[in-house]
Structures are given as structure tokens and as C-alpha cells.
Design an enzyme around this catalytic site. Structure first.
Site, PDB file in Angstrom:
ATOM      1  N   ALA A   1       0.847  -1.183   0.000  1.00  0.00           N
ATOM      2  CA  ALA A   1       0.000   0.000   0.000  1.00  0.00           C
ATOM      3  C   ALA A   1       0.883   1.234   0.000  1.00  0.00           C
ATOM      4  O   ALA A   1       2.093   1.137   0.194  1.00  0.00           O
ATOM      5  CB  ALA A   1      -0.904   0.016   1.231  1.00  0.00           C
TER       6      ALA A   1
ATOM      7  N   GLU B   1       1.103   5.553   1.119  1.00  0.00           N
ATOM      8  CA  GLU B   1       0.579   6.569   2.036  1.00  0.00           C
ATOM      9  C   GLU B   1       0.334   7.937   1.409  1.00  0.00           C
ATOM     10  O   GLU B   1       0.397   8.947   2.111  1.00  0.00           O
ATOM     11  CB  GLU B   1       1.558   6.722   3.198  1.00  0.00           C
ATOM     12  CG  GLU B   1       2.910   7.387   2.847  1.00  0.00           C
ATOM     13  CD  GLU B   1       4.058   6.422   2.552  1.00  0.00           C
ATOM     14  OE1 GLU B   1       3.777   5.278   2.159  1.00  0.00           O
ATOM     15  OE2 GLU B   1       5.221   6.830   2.689  1.00  0.00           O
TER      16      GLU B   1
ATOM     17  N   GLU C   1      -0.195   2.793   6.901  1.00  0.00           N
ATOM     18  CA  GLU C   1      -0.332   3.892   5.930  1.00  0.00           C
ATOM     19  C   GLU C   1      -0.922   5.125   6.612  1.00  0.00           C
ATOM     20  O   GLU C   1      -0.511   6.249   6.342  1.00  0.00           O
ATOM     21  CB  GLU C   1      -1.186   3.479   4.731  1.00  0.00           C
ATOM     22  CG  GLU C   1      -0.713   2.217   4.008  1.00  0.00           C
ATOM     23  CD  GLU C   1       0.764   2.183   3.666  1.00  0.00           C
ATOM     24  OE1 GLU C   1       1.358   3.254   3.460  1.00  0.00           O
ATOM     25  OE2 GLU C   1       1.331   1.074   3.622  1.00  0.00           O
TER      26      GLU C   1
ATOM     27  N   HIS D   1       1.658   7.004   8.594  1.00  0.00           N
ATOM     28  CA  HIS D   1       2.583   7.776   7.758  1.00  0.00           C
ATOM     29  C   HIS D   1       2.137   9.239   7.632  1.00  0.00           C
ATOM     30  O   HIS D   1       2.949  10.095   7.286  1.00  0.00           O
ATOM     31  CB  HIS D   1       2.643   7.187   6.347  1.00  0.00           C
ATOM     32  CG  HIS D   1       3.739   6.174   6.138  1.00  0.00           C
ATOM     33  ND1 HIS D   1       5.022   6.354   6.582  1.00  0.00           N
ATOM     34  CD2 HIS D   1       3.738   4.978   5.477  1.00  0.00           C
ATOM     35  CE1 HIS D   1       5.760   5.308   6.210  1.00  0.00           C
ATOM     36  NE2 HIS D   1       5.006   4.459   5.540  1.00  0.00           N
TER      37      HIS D   1
ATOM     38  N   GLU E   1      10.073   4.752   7.429  1.00  0.00           N
ATOM     39  CA  GLU E   1       9.587   3.371   7.410  1.00  0.00           C
ATOM     40  C   GLU E   1       9.852   2.636   8.725  1.00  0.00           C
ATOM     41  O   GLU E   1       8.973   1.957   9.249  1.00  0.00           O
ATOM     42  CB  GLU E   1      10.171   2.604   6.227  1.00  0.00           C
ATOM     43  CG  GLU E   1       9.716   3.136   4.853  1.00  0.00           C
ATOM     44  CD  GLU E   1       8.203   3.188   4.673  1.00  0.00           C
ATOM     45  OE1 GLU E   1       7.464   2.580   5.474  1.00  0.00           O
ATOM     46  OE2 GLU E   1       7.746   3.860   3.710  1.00  0.00           O
TER      47      GLU E   1
END
Ligand code: TRP
Ligand code: ZN
Length: 853
Positions: free
Chosen positions: A257, A259, A293, A296, A315
Site C-alpha cells: 500500500a 501513504e 499507511e 505515515h 519506514e
């Protein structure tokens, strides 16, 4: 083809210009999308002097280019557009460009592409340059306005919607952002919607956008999103900052996925869930990735990275945060154990081979190749260690300072460590080695009992890795507890702070020599090297109060037994069987924990263990050893497991809760062993009666494990044939349970099955990944596994280099094995390297892997 250049951290320079704002207009068309970009630019005061303006751009057809409305003389090559300093004003100016691109022809899934009739984007890391000419680097942050023109009903971009009409929509993102966070989606989509109010009262519209027909599979993702938003307010004091939050599910996606600000884009397999189609593991992953996500938004978007060397800044921290979240939502102990299992099977494996690199690398060729387990998972462990070292209160203060000081910045690891130094007055220069030195430290432990004093002595060894021969000792937080020989804890968990190559810690006032429980909670990502006293593992499995180390004791014992059988052909040890029986039948323990204890270590992990002992692992013997152990367990535990199975096989209505998932996990573990003995009767009936995908897949796996299940495979395919994400499980299981000598042939046959769409990354990863994960099959001495994987990598590479390069890590362990296997693996790696149009992505990986052998 663009040439391969190595980028170095040491060469960083700020960009020549500042981009104050960007206006984008998209005229969407599958073959001829027009992108107009208006950039408000000015010279960057951080780069004094007059400079050319060099914009990144790849695969763009330039239609026009003007500066302040006047046609400009641009110099264009395969990767850039340059305007020369002499042709540019010395102050602010406006650059207008128009380009044409063909999203339909974009098979690399980077930039603007199409998936099942919808348009979507993926810009991290360097995809925006495939959309328009732009300084495609994270430290260039700007305000984006977007206008989308298309007949499709749903038109989305970042930020807040500002206006729309028939065939167009406009979006405005008030938060300056780097181009990698840009996103656009257009399609015939349906929303699953909800409302959220932030702690300070801002109303937010939440939408999950999916293809028609999938709306009823979004509830769990939405629930996870709402819990994530609340959790980030409560635990980190972070609120959401726009009026809408959109999530879109797409079927063709290179990763899990993304962000993008206000518009997260997800691989559909990490959004869609219903009890009939998703396993409990799927639910767990969806919850974690939705949270990841969302988190983030602060750790990545509001504070981004100065350059891609700092990737772990966003990350590592965001993985750490999503682990904390999952631990709070579920059983923290079970989550910790699962996270460490993943860390060891992916990151330790990477750290131990030719692809080892520091959490913050110092150079790269293709940045996409550095979205690794080391940057993500080890990056998260490093933050966990930092938190242990400074304590929870100081961690909280440091994070508040981080958000205060760096909101709106493109920051570095130095900035990150500085907030901890300022919040705690600690010198973190030695700690920083965790970011710069690759490789998993080995921690040797010995103990002594003399005159009532117990001494633990630790020696750390930091093994050489590619490009790093010599290393310095690291700071290692070692959480330790001590137990009395009767099983009582006499010293509850304390943290020892190791800073030297060799260090001893003394414990006084003990009545008897204690049993040490070392590295509780897996307080550092190291390999413990300790020769246990006889019975020590079994003792800790029975008595340790730290749930991680309780599990770890059983794990260490199982590994020891498996390695012994594989190396020496010894019989399955009864002390292991007895110890495991005691945990399995202890009804006071959490069912999820007992299920974890019943899961045997993987064959690749044993190969890693044997390699670390300085021996050459034999995949066939490891496979036989593991099989022998599960067979012996099935006999030893049989009757008790039948009782457990009966008790757990209730009719409670389905809930994806961790508690219920834990009961299902134990039930299925029991079923797998029982199926070894009963010829498949129980599993066949469990399959027929299954009320959830967890039970359906669990029963099917049990049958395949016992060499049954052909009829069930057919009925599964008949039922789920049209649901590609569900069918991935069907492919993966058959390859996972194939006999080593057949695994490549089974994978090959499944690929040839009509309807298998290997161009879709999920399909490709599932099948090729499952073959690579069948340790004895992939490493079969015939070389058939290596050959098939190489064939398919070569086939995918011209279309989707990013996914081909990621899957190529199947080969990263090749130097571990015997001469015959090494010869066969090398042959395939060399064959790939010789391919005429190999992508830069795959070339870099293959070259790094070959350099080791
Ligand atoms: N930033 C994404 C995440 O961790 C990762 C990601 C998604 C990505 N898609 C990508 C990275 C494509 C590189 C290329 O959540
Ligand atoms: Zn991430």
C-alpha cells in the site's frame, strides 16, 4: 535504457530551486493523457549562485514548455529537461509544461497506469517523473492543486475536494509535500463511507473506494482505520489534518500500500475482507497495513525524508508504530512473537547474505531495491531499542520534540537522533552504529556461579558484510530476568546496557544458582549464542514469566532438535516432545500462544542456523527432519489434540477478534496433526463444514500435508475461481505442500492453468514466491526450482522490473549451499545477467548476489 549510476549519501546537495506551488491539469485518456504542469519557481537561497534548472522526466512526450509565458529553449534527454541559467530570470518565475503519456501501456505500475479500467498512480520512490517534468526528490516540497478531466464518475486526488462538475473535479492539498506523495485515481468506483471527528472536533469524511460488488468487504478496513486514527491521537497526540481521508483498492500494485497524502492506495488484498474470503492472518495484516499507511500521515508526510538514504526515518518508525498499535489491539505477546518470526525469516536472512546493507545505506543504484526488510523491520527494531534505552517517558518527550521541531521538514537520521539527545542528555554516537553497520550481531553468553555471586558474561561479534569488513561494538540493550531452580522468578526483568565487545554483569544476594532468561521480549535484533545447560530450554518453556522468552525456549529447543536430526540423523528427542506436550495441554495458557508453540521452525530458518554453525545445510535432510518431528508430535499429542479439537469446534458466530482467531489457530494446529493419523476424515468434514476462510484453508492445508485433498482442491476452485485474491491461497498451498522433487513441476503446471494472469504482481509473487518458500523444492539438487524461477523473472522483467527485482531475492541465500547447488544457482544468475535487455533493477540485484559467490 537509462544508464546505471550509483548515488552516494555523501554527495547530498539541496536542490537549486524552490517550488512554491504546483498546478496540475490531467486530460485522461488510456493512450494519450495530457498533463499540464504550472510550477512557481525561484532560486533556492540554500544554493547561492545562478544554476540551470534540471527537472526529472522519463518516458514523456514534451508538447510545450514556456517560462513566464514565453516559449523556452529546453534541452531534453531520456531522463531530464534542462533550462539553462542564462535563459532564466534571477528571481521568481513560472514554468509551464505540457506532456503526453500513455497510462494503458504502463506495465511497470510506476507513475500513472491503468488497472481493470481505472486510472491510478504510484509515485514512490521515483514515479512522479513518469507523469511530468519535476524535481522528483523528497526534499522539494510544494503545495499541489489538481484538476482532473475525465468522463469516469469518481475522480480523486490529494487534499480536499474544492469543486467538480460533469467530467471534471478539482482538488487542493494545503500541506506542502514531495512529489512521491502525489496521487490520482479515476474510475467507476463505489464507496464504503464513515464519519470521524478528531479529538479537537474536526469532522472527517472517510471513504474506502472499491470496484462495484466489493462494497460489502470494506467494513473491517474501515473499522481498522477508525481505530488507527483514535490510537494515534491517544498514544502519539497526532490528529488528522484534512476534511477527507480516501483509501482506494487496486488489483495491480507492486507493493502492499502507499501513504499518498489524504489518498492512500492499497493493493486490494490488504483491504477487502469478509469471513468467507479472508483468513485470520489476512485480517491481522489488513489492520496492520491500514494503520501503517495512516500513521505515515505524520511519520512520513508531515515530516518526510531529506533524501532516499533516510528511508528508515519514515519506514522504521512507522513499522514500529504499527507494531505498537497491533500489540495494543491484540495480544502484545503474540504480536511480538509473530514479528520476531518475520524478522528472523526475512531480515536475518538478508543480513546474513550478499544483499546485507545498513539500515541507512550509504549508496544505491536503484532505490526501489532498498525497500527491504532491513530498512523496514530492522529499522523498527532499532527504534524499539532506543525506546528501551531511554525509557518510555523519555521516548514520549523525544517524539513530542520531533513533531514540534520538524513538522514540515524533510529530515534526516541525524535530526531524529538529535531530538533524543536533546530530550535525554544522552550521547547517541555509539547507538548510531545500528544505522550504519550491516549484519546481525552474535551475542555469546556464558555464566558463572561463585561464592554466591552470579555473573553473566556477554561477547558481541559483528560479522563482516559486503563492503564492511571491520566493525565496532554496538550498544545492546539486553533485558534479563533470573529464575530460581524451583521455577520462581527471583530477579524480574531488568535491562543490561552492553557497550563493549565483552562485558560482565554481576548479581548478588541470590540463594542458589539461577536459570537466566536472556533477551526478554527480544530486546535487540541479535543472534544469541548460548550453550544451554541440560534441560534449560524445557525449564524456561515451563516457567519463564516473559511470554516471548517462554516461546523462545521452545523454539530454541525445536531448532536444536531439528538441526541435530538433519546433521546427525538422531531420533526425535523425547524431552522436546514432553516439553511441547506440557504447553499444548496447559489450559491456562492463551490458545494463540499454544498454537504458536506448535508451529515448527521453518526449513529455511534451520538452514540459516546450520550455516551459522559453520556447516553446509542439506535441504532434503532438513525437510525430512521437520517431517519426522511433526510425525512424532502427531503420535505423542494425538489423543489430547482430539480433545482440544472437540472443545474448540464450537458454533459461536464469527468474529475476527484476536481471541477467536487464537482459538481457531489452535484448533487448526490440532487438526493438522490429527489428519496425519486419521487418513483425512476429520479434515474433510471440517472443510465441508467450514464457516470461515480460516477454517476452509486450514482444513485444506491439513489434507494436503497428509497427501490428501484432491477433491477439495477441485471444489475450492469451483467455488472461488472468480476471486483472484482468494485463488492465490489455492495456488500457494499446492506449491507449499508439493514434494521437494515435484515443487517446480507443480508450480509450472499451475502457471499454465488457463486464466493465470502472471502479469499481475499478486499472482506472480504468490506462485513464484511460494516456490521460493518451499525450501527443499526451490533448492532441489536437480536445479529445476532455480531454473523455473529464473525463467519467470526473465519473463516478467521487461514488463515490471520492480517486482521482478524484488522476487529475485529468492536467490539471496545461494552461497550457503553445497557445490552442486551453488553451481546450478550461479548458472541461473549468470543466465539472467546475460539477458539482452535486463532492467537496471534486476541487474543490480543479480550483480550483488553474484558478487558473493
Ligand atoms: N511507502 C510504502 C509503505 O511503506 C511502500 C511502497 C508502496 C512503495 N509502493 C511502493 C515503495 C512502490 C516503493 C515503490 O507503506
Ligand atoms: Zn511505509
Amino acid at each position: 535504457m537509462t544508464e546505471q549510476k550509483t548515488v552516494h549519501l555523501a554527495d547530498y546537495q539541496p536542490y537549486t530551486h524552490v517550488v512554491d506551488s504546483v498546478d496540475l491539469t490531467f486530460g485522461l485518456s488510456p493512450t494519450a493523457t495530457r498533463v499540464k504542469a504550472r510550477l512557481s519557481l525561484r532560486p533556492n537561497p540554500a544554493r547561492p549562485g545562478r544554476h540551470d534548472l534540471r527537472l526529472d522526466g522519463e518516458g514523456l512526450t514534451l508538447i510545450s514548455c514556456t517560462v513566464d509565458g514565453t516559449p523556452a529553449a529546453a534541452s531534453v534527454d531520456a531522463s531530464s529537461l534542462t533550462l539553462f541559467a542564462k535563459d532564466l530570470p534571477d528571481g521568481p518565475f513560472t514554468l509551464d509544461t505540457e506532456v503526453e503519456i500513455a497510462p494503458q501501456a504502463n506495465t511497470a505500475l510506476e507513475g500513472l497506469y491503468m488497472s481493470n479500467g481505472m486510472y491510478c498512480t504510484q509515485c514512490e520512490a521515483e514515479g512522479f517523473r513518469k507523469i511530468t517534468y519535476y524535481p522528483d526528490r523528497p526534499d522539494v516540497m510544494s503545495r499541489f492543486k489538481v484538476r482532473i478531466e475525465s468522463d469516469l464518475p469518481v475522480l480523486l486526488s490529494n487534499g480536499n475536494p474544492t469543486a467538480s462538475g460533469a467530467g471534471w473535479a478539482e482538488w487542493n492539498d494545503p500541506w506542502p509535500k514531495p512529489a512521491y506523495l502525489f496521487a490520482l485515481v479515476a474510475g467507476d468506483l463505489r464507496a464504503h463511507s464513515a464519519k470521524f471527528a478528531t479529538a479537537s472536533g474536526r469532522p472527517v469524511d472517510l471513504h474506502i473506494w472499491v470496484r462495484p460488488g466489493d462494497e460489502d468487504r470494506c467494513a473491517y478496513a474501515m473499522d481498522s482505520l477508525i481505530r488507527s486514527m483514535r490510537w494515534d491521537e491517544q498514544v502519539y497526540g497526532r490528529e488528522y489534518d484534512l476534511d477527507v481521508f480516501n483509501i482506494v483498492a487496486v488489483d495491480d500494485f507492486n507493493m502492499g500500500a502507499m501513504e499518498n497524502k489524504g489518498l492512500n492506495i492499497f493493493n486490494s488484498r490488504y483491504v477487502l475482507a469478509s469471513p468467507e474470503t479472508a483468513t485470520d492472518d489476512d485480517y491481522t495484516r489488513i489492520e496492520a497495513i491500514i494503520a501503517h499507511e495512516y500513521f505515515h500521515n505524520w511519520t512520513g508526510n508531515r515530516i518526510t525524508c531529506r533524501d532516499w538514504f533516510q528511508l528508515c526515518l519514515k519506514e522504521g518508525l512507522t513499522v514500529f508504530r504499527d507494531h505498537q498499535f497491533s500489540g495494543d489491539m491484540r495480544s502484545a505477546a503474540v504480536r511480538r512473537i509473530e514479528d520476531v518470526v518475520t524478522l528472523r525469516s526475512r531480515q536475518f536472512r538478508e543480513d546474513d547474505g550478499p544483499l546485507a546493507h545498513p539500515v541507512r545505506p550509504e549508496s544505491f543504484v536503484e532505490i526501489n531495491n532498498f525497500y527491504t526488510a532491513t530498512v523496514y523491520e530492522k529499522g523498527a527494531e532499532v527504534i524499539g531499542m532506543l525506546k528501551s534505552l531511554v525509557g518510555d517517558g523519555a521516548y514520549k518527550r523525544a517524539l513530542e520534540l520531533y513533531f514540534d521541531r520538524h513538522d514540515g521538514d524533510a529530515a534526516t537520521i541525524e535530526d531524529w537522533l538529535k531530538v533524543f539527545e536533546d530530550a535525554t542528555d544522552r550521547d547517541l554516537s555509539q547507538f548510531k552504529l545500528w544505522y550504519s553497520q550491516a549484519g546481525t550481531p552474535r551475542l555469546k553468553v556464558t555464566d558463572a556461579w561463585e561464592n554466591g555471586v552470579y555473573t553473566l558474561t556477554f561477547t558481541q561479534k559483528n560479522p563482516p558484510t559486503p563492503g564492511q569488513a571491520e566493525k565496532q561494538p554496538k550498544v545492546i540493550p539486553i533485558k534479563v530476568g533470573l529464575l530460581n531452580p524451583n521455577g520462581d522468578e527471583v530477579v524480574p526483568t531488568i535491562m543490561l546496557e552492553m557497550t563493549r565487545a565483552k562485558q560482565s554483569f554481576r548479581f548478588e544476594g541470590l540463594a542458589a544458582k539461577p536459570v537466566p532468561s536472556i533477551l526478554r521480549g527480544f530486546s535487540a535484533p541479535v543472534v544469541l549464542d548460548r550453550k544451554p545447560a541440560p534441560g534449560e530450554h524445557a525449564f524456561l518453556l515451563a516457567h519463564d514469566t516473559d511470554p516471548f522468552n517462554k516461546w523462545e525456549a521452545g523454539r530454541a529447543l525445536a531448532k536444536e532438535v531439528m538441526a541435530e536430526i538433519a546433521l546427525k540423523g538422531t531420533p526425535v528427542r523425547s524431552d522436546w516432545l514432553d516439553a511441547l506436550a506440557a504447553v499444548t495441554f496447559d489450559d491456562t495458557l492463551d490458545p494463540a500462544f499454544r498454537a504458536l508453540c506448535l508451529r515448527l521452525p521453518g526449513e529455511d530458518e534451520i538452514a540459516q542456523t546450520i550455516h551459522a554453525m559453520g556447516r553446509i545445510p542439506d535441504p532434503a535432510k532438513i525437510h525430512a527432519a521437520r517431517r519426522e518431528m511433526s510425525g512424532a508430535l502427531a503420535i505423542r499429542l494425538g489423543d489430547g489434540l482430539a480433545r482440544i479439537y472437540k472443545e474448540l469446534d464450537d458454533n459461536a458466530p464469527f468474529s475476527p477478534s484476536a481471541a477467536q482467531a487464537g482459538r481457531r489457530a489452535l484448533k487448526i494446529a490440532a487438526l493438522q496433526f490429527l489428519t496425519r493419523r486419521d487418513g483425512g476424515k476429520l479434515a474433510a468434514s471440517a472443510f465441508a463444514r467450514a464457516r470461515s476462510m480460516t477454517e476452509e484453508i486450514g482444513a485444506l492445508a491439513a489434507l494436503l500435508d497428509a497427501h490428501q485433498g484432491q477433491a477439495e482442491l477441485i471444489s475450492f476452485a469451483a467455488r472461488w475461481g472468480r476471486d483472484a485474491n482468494v485463488m492465490d491461497k489455492w495456488y500457494a498451498l499446492q506449491i507449499a505442500y508439493a514434494e521437494p522433487g515435484d515443487a517446480a513441476a507443480v508450480a509450472d503446471r499451475l502457471i499454465q492453468t488457463t486464466g493465470f494472469d502472471w502479469k499481475n504482481p499478486n499472482r506472480f509473487r504468490t506462485v513464484i514466491g511460494a516456490l521460493a518458500a518451499n525450501h527443499a523444492g526451490f533448492h532441489h539438487r536437480s536445479g529445476a526450482g532455480y531454473r523455473l524461477v529464473a525463467d519467470w523473472l526473465l519473463k516478467l522483467d521487461p514488463l515490471n522490473p520492480q517486482t521482478a527485482a524484488r522476487v529475485s531475492t529468492a536467490f539471496e541465500t545461494w552461497p550457503r549451499y553445497d557445490a552442486t547447488r551453488r553451481k546450478r544457482a550461479r548458472k541461473e544468475l549468470e543466465r539472467m545477467l546475460a539477458a539482452p535487455a535486463l532492467s537496471g533493477d534486476l541487474r543490480e540485484m543479480v550483480e550483488r548476489m553474484l558478487a558473493a559467490g
